[in-house]
Enzyme design. Structure first.
Site, PDB file in Angstrom:
ATOM      1  N   ARG A 103       0.883  -1.174   0.000  1.00 54.65           N
ATOM      2  CA  ARG A 103       0.000   0.000   0.000  1.00 54.65           C
ATOM      3  C   ARG A 103       0.912   1.213   0.000  1.00 54.65           C
ATOM      4  O   ARG A 103       1.717   1.397   0.908  1.00 54.65           O
ATOM      5  CB  ARG A 103      -0.909   0.010   1.226  1.00 54.65           C
ATOM      6  CG  ARG A 103      -1.561   1.359   1.443  1.00 54.65           C
ATOM      7  CD  ARG A 103      -2.636   1.346   2.491  1.00 54.65           C
ATOM      8  NE  ARG A 103      -3.820   0.666   1.989  1.00 54.65           N
ATOM      9  CZ  ARG A 103      -5.030   0.773   2.536  1.00 54.65           C
ATOM     10  NH1 ARG A 103      -5.208   1.530   3.591  1.00 54.65           N
ATOM     11  NH2 ARG A 103      -6.046   0.112   2.045  1.00 54.65           N
ATOM     12  N   HIS A 130      -7.498   0.779  -6.257  1.00 52.94           N
ATOM     13  CA  HIS A 130      -7.749  -0.021  -5.046  1.00 52.94           C
ATOM     14  C   HIS A 130      -8.479  -1.290  -5.485  1.00 52.94           C
ATOM     15  O   HIS A 130      -9.636  -1.510  -5.147  1.00 52.94           O
ATOM     16  CB  HIS A 130      -8.575   0.789  -4.044  1.00 52.94           C
ATOM     17  CG  HIS A 130      -8.536   0.248  -2.641  1.00 52.94           C
ATOM     18  ND1 HIS A 130      -7.758  -0.847  -2.276  1.00 52.94           N
ATOM     19  CD2 HIS A 130      -9.176   0.645  -1.503  1.00 52.94           C
ATOM     20  CE1 HIS A 130      -7.935  -1.081  -0.998  1.00 52.94           C
ATOM     21  NE2 HIS A 130      -8.781  -0.204  -0.499  1.00 52.94           N
ATOM     22  N   GLN A 133     -10.298  -3.897  -3.047  1.00 48.55           N
ATOM     23  CA  GLN A 133     -11.562  -3.413  -2.486  1.00 48.55           C
ATOM     24  C   GLN A 133     -12.711  -3.600  -3.475  1.00 48.55           C
ATOM     25  O   GLN A 133     -13.814  -3.993  -3.091  1.00 48.55           O
ATOM     26  CB  GLN A 133     -11.421  -1.928  -2.126  1.00 48.55           C
ATOM     27  CG  GLN A 133     -12.676  -1.339  -1.537  1.00 48.55           C
ATOM     28  CD  GLN A 133     -12.988  -1.880  -0.146  1.00 48.55           C
ATOM     29  OE1 GLN A 133     -12.155  -1.802   0.740  1.00 48.55           O
ATOM     30  NE2 GLN A 133     -14.179  -2.430   0.047  1.00 48.55           N
ATOM     31  N   ASP A 220     -17.194   7.323  -1.243  1.00 51.25           N
ATOM     32  CA  ASP A 220     -15.935   7.221  -0.491  1.00 51.25           C
ATOM     33  C   ASP A 220     -15.653   8.600   0.100  1.00 51.25           C
ATOM     34  O   ASP A 220     -16.313   9.587  -0.248  1.00 51.25           O
ATOM     35  CB  ASP A 220     -14.811   6.784  -1.455  1.00 51.25           C
ATOM     36  CG  ASP A 220     -13.505   6.441  -0.756  1.00 51.25           C
ATOM     37  OD1 ASP A 220     -13.490   6.338   0.486  1.00 51.25           O
ATOM     38  OD2 ASP A 220     -12.484   6.284  -1.460  1.00 51.25           O
ATOM     39  N   CYS A 260     -16.258   1.704   1.141  1.00 51.26           N
ATOM     40  CA  CYS A 260     -15.079   0.883   1.447  1.00 51.26           C
ATOM     41  C   CYS A 260     -14.618   1.045   2.888  1.00 51.26           C
ATOM     42  O   CYS A 260     -13.931   0.171   3.409  1.00 51.26           O
ATOM     43  CB  CYS A 260     -13.949   1.198   0.470  1.00 51.26           C
ATOM     44  SG  CYS A 260     -13.319   2.883   0.579  1.00 51.26           S
ATOM     45  N   ARG A 288     -13.372  -8.458   2.091  1.00 52.54           N
ATOM     46  CA  ARG A 288     -11.958  -8.232   1.808  1.00 52.54           C
ATOM     47  C   ARG A 288     -11.165  -9.497   2.118  1.00 52.54           C
ATOM     48  O   ARG A 288     -10.266  -9.894   1.374  1.00 52.54           O
ATOM     49  CB  ARG A 288     -11.403  -7.073   2.657  1.00 52.54           C
ATOM     50  CG  ARG A 288     -11.984  -5.714   2.344  1.00 52.54           C
ATOM     51  CD  ARG A 288     -11.573  -5.231   0.965  1.00 52.54           C
ATOM     52  NE  ARG A 288     -10.142  -5.154   0.791  1.00 52.54           N
ATOM     53  CZ  ARG A 288      -9.369  -4.141   1.201  1.00 52.54           C
ATOM     54  NH1 ARG A 288      -9.904  -3.091   1.788  1.00 52.54           N
ATOM     55  NH2 ARG A 288      -8.058  -4.159   0.980  1.00 52.54           N
TER      56      ARG A 288
END
Ligand code: CP
Ligand code: NVA
Length: 306
Positions: A103, A130, A133, A220, A260, A288
């Site tokens: 990440r 991402h 996700q 988000d 998320c 996830r």
């Protein structure tokens, strides 16, 4: 150490049949029907240049459940934080572990790791993408509706890493994606153009138009990690993009809400929506674990995709 080296940096790294195979495997894992430990005796490095709750815990627990030893690495602990080159770190980890997750900020850094590693490299979030996700989000849609084919999904807010990965997913899987972003906050132009050319993706400005009759409403944070100093400016630009009960009411009555996480109640989503009956955010977070176990089993453990 495996020398397979296939990476997962973006949704488009998998073909459409491979993605479908990945969902089938993840769903078996979700149902508790997959009890193999294909990573027995292996090591999995997790390098976090940004904070994380879900990604860290789901990869660590998932790797352990599959038999691997997970290593949690941050710039506070490793020499990257003192300026050691990305390529050098990649070459060293490559000699010691069997797969890694990163990440970080620049997507180019993850690509550089992948270039310098023979082991599989998995993208745990960059400023651009991402993908893990979005796989979890789609598994949640499938879990709720029985399928995601033919579903209409509305993305409300920032054209960020999540929005980009949603575009890639619509390109590969052919569901309808409507994005509502304020001017100046569109998704990455190349990713958006490629997805729009598929005919499955529309960019709008009005969130009310985007959610009309859709099956899934998702959003988000307005300021992603690394954009904290833009918070006030973004709060002004996104003020009319909150997913609240009035906006949800325009979606199909059977619609679900996804986020998320982490979420800011009162900003991109009202408490009433995220804590309400249409919200599936906790299933989404759990998923996830299942999708990432499927990715690790395939890339590091030789699990075939049917
Ligand atoms: N959704 C997500 O990636 O959460 P974390 O930042 O907690 O990992
Ligand atoms: N867009 C957000 C996602 C967090 C999981 C960020 O990059 O901070």
């Amino acid at each position: 150490m495996t020398t397979d080296g296939r990476d997962f940096l973006a949704i488009t790294d998998f073909s459409t049949p491979e993605l479908r195979g990945l969902f089938a495997l993840a769903d078996r894992m979700r149902r508790g029907e997959y009890l193999k430990r294909p990573l027995e005796g292996k090591a999995f490095a997790m390098l976090f240049m940004k904070s994380s709750t879900r990604t860290r815990v789901s990869f660590e627990v998932g790797a352990w459940q599959l038999g691997a030893h997970p290593l949690f690495l941050t710039p506070r602990d490793v020499q990257l934080g003192r300026g050691e080159a990305v390529a050098d770190t990649a070459r060293v980890l490559d000699r010691m572990v069997d797969g890694m997750m990163i990440r970080t900020f620049a997507h180019a850094d993850v690509e550089e790791y992948a270039r310098h590693s023979r082991i599989p490299v998995i993208n745990g979030l960059t400023d651009l993408q991402h993908p893990c996700q979005i796989l979890a989000d789609l598994l949640t849609v499938q879990q709720h509706f029985g399928r995601f084919d033919g579903k209409r999904i509305a993305w409300i807010g920032d054209g960020n890493n999540m929005a980009n990965s949603w575009c890639d997913a619509a390109l590969r899987l052919g569901f309808e994606l409507r994005l509502a972003c304020p001017p100046g906050y569109d998704p990455d132009p190349a990713i958006l153009a490629r997805a729009q050319a598929s005919g499955h993706v529309t960019l709008l400005r009005d969130p009310r138009e985007a959610v009309e009759g859709v099956d899934v409403v998702t959003t988000d944070v307005w300021a992603s990690m690394g954009q904290e100093e833009e918070q006030a400016m973004r709060a002004a630009a996104f003020a009319s993009y909150q997913v609240d009960a009035a906006l949800m009411a325009r979606a199909a009555s059977s619609a679900i809400f996804l986020h998320c996480l982490p979420a800011h109640r009162g900003e991109e989503v009202s408490a009433e929506v995220i804590d309400g009956p249409q919200s599936r955010v906790w299933d989404e977070a759990e998923n996830r674990l299942h999708v990432q176990k499927a990715i690790m089993a395939v890339l590091m453990g030789g699990e075939p995709l049917e």
